[in-house]
Design a protein around this motif. Sequence first.
Motif, PDB file in Angstrom:
ATOM      1  N   ILE A   8      -2.941   2.522  -5.847  1.00 59.59           N
ATOM      2  CA  ILE A   8      -2.486   1.142  -5.975  1.00 59.59           C
ATOM      3  C   ILE A   8      -1.016   1.165  -6.363  1.00 59.59           C
ATOM      4  CG2 ILE A   8      -2.712  -1.044  -7.206  1.00 59.59           C
ATOM      5  CD1 ILE A   8      -5.637  -0.442  -7.623  1.00 59.59           C
ATOM      6  N   ALA A   9      -0.192   0.569  -5.522  1.00 56.06           N
ATOM      7  CA  ALA A   9       1.239   0.471  -5.795  1.00 56.06           C
ATOM      8  C   ALA A   9       1.579  -0.955  -6.193  1.00 56.06           C
ATOM      9  CB  ALA A   9       2.047   0.875  -4.566  1.00 56.06           C
ATOM     10  N   SER A  10       2.559  -1.100  -7.068  1.00 54.18           N
ATOM     11  CA  SER A  10       2.984  -2.417  -7.535  1.00 54.18           C
ATOM     12  C   SER A  10       4.427  -2.668  -7.130  1.00 54.18           C
ATOM     13  CB  SER A  10       2.854  -2.519  -9.059  1.00 54.18           C
ATOM     14  OG  SER A  10       1.503  -2.392  -9.456  1.00 54.18           O
ATOM     15  N   LEU A  11       4.663  -3.851  -6.554  1.00 54.75           N
ATOM     16  CA  LEU A  11       5.997  -4.270  -6.147  1.00 54.75           C
ATOM     17  C   LEU A  11       6.289  -5.624  -6.777  1.00 54.75           C
ATOM     18  CD1 LEU A  11       5.806  -3.426  -2.332  1.00 54.75           C
ATOM     19  CD2 LEU A  11       6.829  -2.030  -4.130  1.00 54.75           C
ATOM     20  N   GLY A  13       9.623  -8.971  -7.293  1.00 53.48           N
ATOM     21  CA  GLY A  13      10.957  -9.488  -7.032  1.00 53.48           C
ATOM     22  C   GLY A  13      11.066 -10.933  -7.467  1.00 53.48           C
ATOM     23  N   HIS A  14      12.089 -11.609  -6.963  1.00 51.81           N
ATOM     24  CA  HIS A  14      12.351 -12.994  -7.340  1.00 51.81           C
ATOM     25  C   HIS A  14      12.352 -13.878  -6.101  1.00 51.81           C
ATOM     26  CE1 HIS A  14      13.485 -11.968 -11.497  1.00 51.81           C
ATOM     27  NE2 HIS A  14      13.969 -10.866 -10.960  1.00 51.81           N
ATOM     28  N   THR A  15      11.828 -15.090  -6.265  1.00 51.05           N
ATOM     29  CA  THR A  15      11.834 -16.067  -5.181  1.00 51.05           C
ATOM     30  C   THR A  15      11.503 -17.442  -5.734  1.00 51.05           C
ATOM     31  OG1 THR A  15      10.969 -16.578  -2.967  1.00 51.05           O
ATOM     32  CG2 THR A  15       9.379 -15.808  -4.593  1.00 51.05           C
ATOM     33  N   MET A  16      12.015 -18.482  -5.121  1.00 54.74           N
ATOM     34  CA  MET A  16      11.652 -19.865  -5.428  1.00 54.74           C
ATOM     35  C   MET A  16      11.776 -20.185  -6.914  1.00 54.74           C
ATOM     36  SD  MET A  16       8.325 -20.244  -2.904  1.00 54.74           S
ATOM     37  CE  MET A  16       8.195 -19.175  -1.464  1.00 54.74           C
ATOM     38  N   GLY A  17      12.768 -19.616  -7.579  1.00 56.11           N
ATOM     39  CA  GLY A  17      12.970 -19.878  -8.990  1.00 56.11           C
ATOM     40  C   GLY A  17      11.964 -19.228  -9.900  1.00 56.11           C
ATOM     41  N   THR A  18      11.203 -18.281  -9.386  1.00 56.31           N
ATOM     42  CA  THR A  18      10.203 -17.599 -10.190  1.00 56.31           C
ATOM     43  C   THR A  18      10.123 -16.148  -9.733  1.00 56.31           C
ATOM     44  OG1 THR A  18       7.909 -17.722 -10.985  1.00 56.31           O
ATOM     45  CG2 THR A  18       8.291 -18.244  -8.662  1.00 56.31           C
ATOM     46  N   GLN A  19       9.056 -15.467 -10.091  1.00 55.88           N
ATOM     47  CA  GLN A  19       8.884 -14.074  -9.721  1.00 55.88           C
ATOM     48  C   GLN A  19       7.699 -13.904  -8.793  1.00 55.88           C
ATOM     49  OE1 GLN A  19       8.546 -12.329 -13.699  1.00 55.88           O
ATOM     50  NE2 GLN A  19      10.646 -11.558 -13.523  1.00 55.88           N
ATOM     51  N   TRP A  20       7.774 -12.886  -7.961  1.00 54.86           N
ATOM     52  CA  TRP A  20       6.622 -12.517  -7.140  1.00 54.86           C
ATOM     53  C   TRP A  20       6.199 -11.095  -7.463  1.00 54.86           C
ATOM     54  CZ3 TRP A  20       6.629  -8.275  -3.964  1.00 54.86           C
ATOM     55  CH2 TRP A  20       7.855  -7.791  -3.492  1.00 54.86           C
ATOM     56  N   SER A  21       4.934 -10.816  -7.234  1.00 57.59           N
ATOM     57  CA  SER A  21       4.429  -9.469  -7.424  1.00 57.59           C
ATOM     58  C   SER A  21       3.366  -9.194  -6.372  1.00 57.59           C
ATOM     59  CB  SER A  21       3.839  -9.276  -8.825  1.00 57.59           C
ATOM     60  OG  SER A  21       2.675 -10.068  -8.993  1.00 57.59           O
ATOM     61  N   ALA A  22       3.164  -7.930  -6.077  1.00 53.23           N
ATOM     62  CA  ALA A  22       2.135  -7.535  -5.121  1.00 53.23           C
ATOM     63  C   ALA A  22       1.562  -6.193  -5.543  1.00 53.23           C
ATOM     64  CB  ALA A  22       2.705  -7.438  -3.708  1.00 53.23           C
ATOM     65  N   ARG A  23       0.251  -6.101  -5.510  1.00 51.62           N
ATOM     66  CA  ARG A  23      -0.442  -4.832  -5.740  1.00 51.62           C
ATOM     67  C   ARG A  23      -1.093  -4.441  -4.421  1.00 51.62           C
ATOM     68  NH1 ARG A  23      -4.338  -4.795 -10.569  1.00 51.62           N
ATOM     69  NH2 ARG A  23      -3.865  -2.562 -10.484  1.00 51.62           N
ATOM     70  N   LEU A  24      -0.784  -3.259  -3.948  1.00 58.58           N
ATOM     71  CA  LEU A  24      -1.184  -2.833  -2.616  1.00 58.58           C
ATOM     72  C   LEU A  24      -2.014  -1.557  -2.684  1.00 58.58           C
ATOM     73  CD1 LEU A  24       2.351  -3.064  -0.945  1.00 58.58           C
ATOM     74  CD2 LEU A  24       0.749  -4.940  -1.389  1.00 58.58           C
ATOM     75  N   VAL A  25      -3.062  -1.502  -1.886  1.00 57.66           N
ATOM     76  CA  VAL A  25      -3.829  -0.272  -1.726  1.00 57.66           C
ATOM     77  C   VAL A  25      -3.294   0.436  -0.496  1.00 57.66           C
ATOM     78  CG1 VAL A  25      -6.102   0.713  -1.261  1.00 57.66           C
ATOM     79  CG2 VAL A  25      -5.875  -1.233  -2.833  1.00 57.66           C
ATOM     80  N   LEU A  26      -2.856   1.666  -0.666  1.00 53.17           N
ATOM     81  CA  LEU A  26      -2.253   2.392   0.443  1.00 53.17           C
ATOM     82  C   LEU A  26      -2.291   3.889   0.175  1.00 53.17           C
ATOM     83  CD1 LEU A  26       1.622   1.741   0.194  1.00 53.17           C
ATOM     84  CD2 LEU A  26       0.027   1.647  -1.686  1.00 53.17           C
ATOM     85  N   PRO A  27      -2.099   4.695   1.205  1.00 49.52           N
ATOM     86  CA  PRO A  27      -2.120   6.150   0.998  1.00 49.52           C
ATOM     87  C   PRO A  27      -1.037   6.582   0.026  1.00 49.52           C
ATOM     88  CG  PRO A  27      -2.284   5.610   3.328  1.00 49.52           C
ATOM     89  CD  PRO A  27      -1.959   4.327   2.618  1.00 49.52           C
ATOM     90  N   ARG A  28      -1.354   7.604  -0.731  1.00 49.46           N
ATOM     91  CA  ARG A  28      -0.388   8.132  -1.688  1.00 49.46           C
ATOM     92  C   ARG A  28       0.882   8.569  -0.965  1.00 49.46           C
ATOM     93  NH1 ARG A  28      -2.919   9.382  -6.614  1.00 49.46           N
ATOM     94  NH2 ARG A  28      -5.201   9.227  -6.509  1.00 49.46           N
ATOM     95  N   HIS A  29       1.990   8.345  -1.627  1.00 49.58           N
ATOM     96  CA  HIS A  29       3.305   8.791  -1.154  1.00 49.58           C
ATOM     97  C   HIS A  29       3.838   7.972   0.028  1.00 49.58           C
ATOM     98  CE1 HIS A  29       2.408  12.050  -3.826  1.00 49.58           C
ATOM     99  NE2 HIS A  29       1.472  12.541  -3.038  1.00 49.58           N
ATOM    100  N   ARG A  30       3.193   6.861   0.372  1.00 47.05           N
ATOM    101  CA  ARG A  30       3.771   6.025   1.430  1.00 47.05           C
ATOM    102  C   ARG A  30       5.059   5.387   0.930  1.00 47.05           C
ATOM    103  NH1 ARG A  30       0.967   1.429   5.344  1.00 47.05           N
ATOM    104  NH2 ARG A  30       2.923   0.479   6.044  1.00 47.05           N
ATOM    105  N   ASP A  31       6.033   5.297   1.816  1.00 47.79           N
ATOM    106  CA  ASP A  31       7.324   4.708   1.461  1.00 47.79           C
ATOM    107  C   ASP A  31       7.155   3.219   1.175  1.00 47.79           C
ATOM    108  OD1 ASP A  31       9.942   4.047   1.104  1.00 47.79           O
ATOM    109  OD2 ASP A  31      10.601   4.535   3.135  1.00 47.79           O
ATOM    110  N   LEU A  32       7.529   2.790  -0.037  1.00 47.45           N
ATOM    111  CA  LEU A  32       7.341   1.402  -0.441  1.00 47.45           C
ATOM    112  C   LEU A  32       8.509   0.503  -0.062  1.00 47.45           C
ATOM    113  CD1 LEU A  32       5.858   1.911  -4.031  1.00 47.45           C
ATOM    114  CD2 LEU A  32       4.620   1.540  -1.882  1.00 47.45           C
ATOM    115  N   HIS A  33       9.658   1.096   0.243  1.00 47.71           N
ATOM    116  CA  HIS A  33      10.841   0.280   0.499  1.00 47.71           C
ATOM    117  C   HIS A  33      10.659  -0.701   1.667  1.00 47.71           C
ATOM    118  CE1 HIS A  33      12.544   3.546  -1.983  1.00 47.71           C
ATOM    119  NE2 HIS A  33      13.391   2.603  -2.397  1.00 47.71           N
ATOM    120  N   PRO A  34      10.105  -0.287   2.822  1.00 48.18           N
ATOM    121  CA  PRO A  34       9.900  -1.259   3.907  1.00 48.18           C
ATOM    122  C   PRO A  34       8.925  -2.368   3.527  1.00 48.18           C
ATOM    123  CG  PRO A  34       9.783   0.993   4.730  1.00 48.18           C
ATOM    124  CD  PRO A  34       9.755   1.079   3.233  1.00 48.18           C
ATOM    125  N   LEU A  35       7.936  -2.046   2.714  1.00 47.94           N
ATOM    126  CA  LEU A  35       6.961  -3.054   2.307  1.00 47.94           C
ATOM    127  C   LEU A  35       7.597  -4.076   1.371  1.00 47.94           C
ATOM    128  CD1 LEU A  35       3.911  -0.694   1.721  1.00 47.94           C
ATOM    129  CD2 LEU A  35       4.279  -2.241   3.654  1.00 47.94           C
TER     130      LEU A  35
END
Length: 323
Positions: A8-11, A13-35
């Motif tokens: 489980i990876a956590s991402l 950031g900021h948007t619409m005057g607040t914060q966003w977050s995402a928890r993603l299930v993905l293979p280990r070591h996958r590059d998170l930057h494009p996501l």
Amino acid sequence: MPDPTLDIASLGGHTMGTQWSARLVLPRHRDLHPLHAGIQAQLDGVVAQMSTWEPGSDISRFNRAAAGSWHVLPEGFFQVLETAVDVARRSDGAFDPSIGPLVALWGFGAHARQPRLPSPEALAAVAARCGWQRLQLRAESRQALQPGGLELDLSAIAKGFGVDQASRWLRAAGITAALVEVGGELHGYGSKPDGQPWRVLVEPGPDEDALDAPPRVLALDGLAVATSGDRWHHHDIDGQRYSHTLDPRSARPVPHATAAVTVIAPTAMEADAWATVLTVMGAAEGLAFATTHDLAARFVSRSAEGIVETLSPAFVRHLDASA
């Protein structure tokens, strides 16, 4: 059995005057930057289309447009506007996407003035410019008519749409399970590596007393949850609290606003809009409406005895399913 190849990876950031977050299930070591970039791009797109805080947004250009002009809207903007009009119709005007001038008059939103009580004359003049019935849409060409002086405000639904957009993009990017949040509104799908669904704790309410209410845990698999109420934005004028939630039917802030209303729906856009509707209606009218229309809703209200929680039958069913 847990899948050892997944993590489980956590991402965030900021948007619409607040914060966003995402928890993603993905293979280990996958590059998170494009996501991360992809999620941010989806949310930035919603802002570019529907933010009244951005002078160059599509909604701002529509609000400034000449009377009698038709405008082709981006697909997302049109989808949100269609849903907003449908909710307005189904709620008999308890929701209205055209109350931008009223929001500003009462001291909220992008064009807010200094908070003070508007005169009856100013209130009547501004209210005359509002009304979702004035908005005409052409679905086949994604066009909307600016009848003159109409100012859209989609802040009660666009954030939820942003959550949905991010979830859809993640699915298309091959993410089989995710929990996406923007400013407290969530959508979850798929299962965690241990096979369990995403479980979230419903916000207890605005006051410490609300912590005495039973904890409500929801399982989100293809479901969204949104919470509205006067905890987050209000003004105090002459010693009286005025909720940021306006009742379009009276053109005034909701009196004695329900402290918190939580709605579960298939999409965050729907949950966002209906949470606003039920906040406008209040606990009694809102619970009756939610029961009749099979909406999953939780109301947290203040009373002389303290915090009172009421649940619609559909909300209770979700609790049973989450147990």
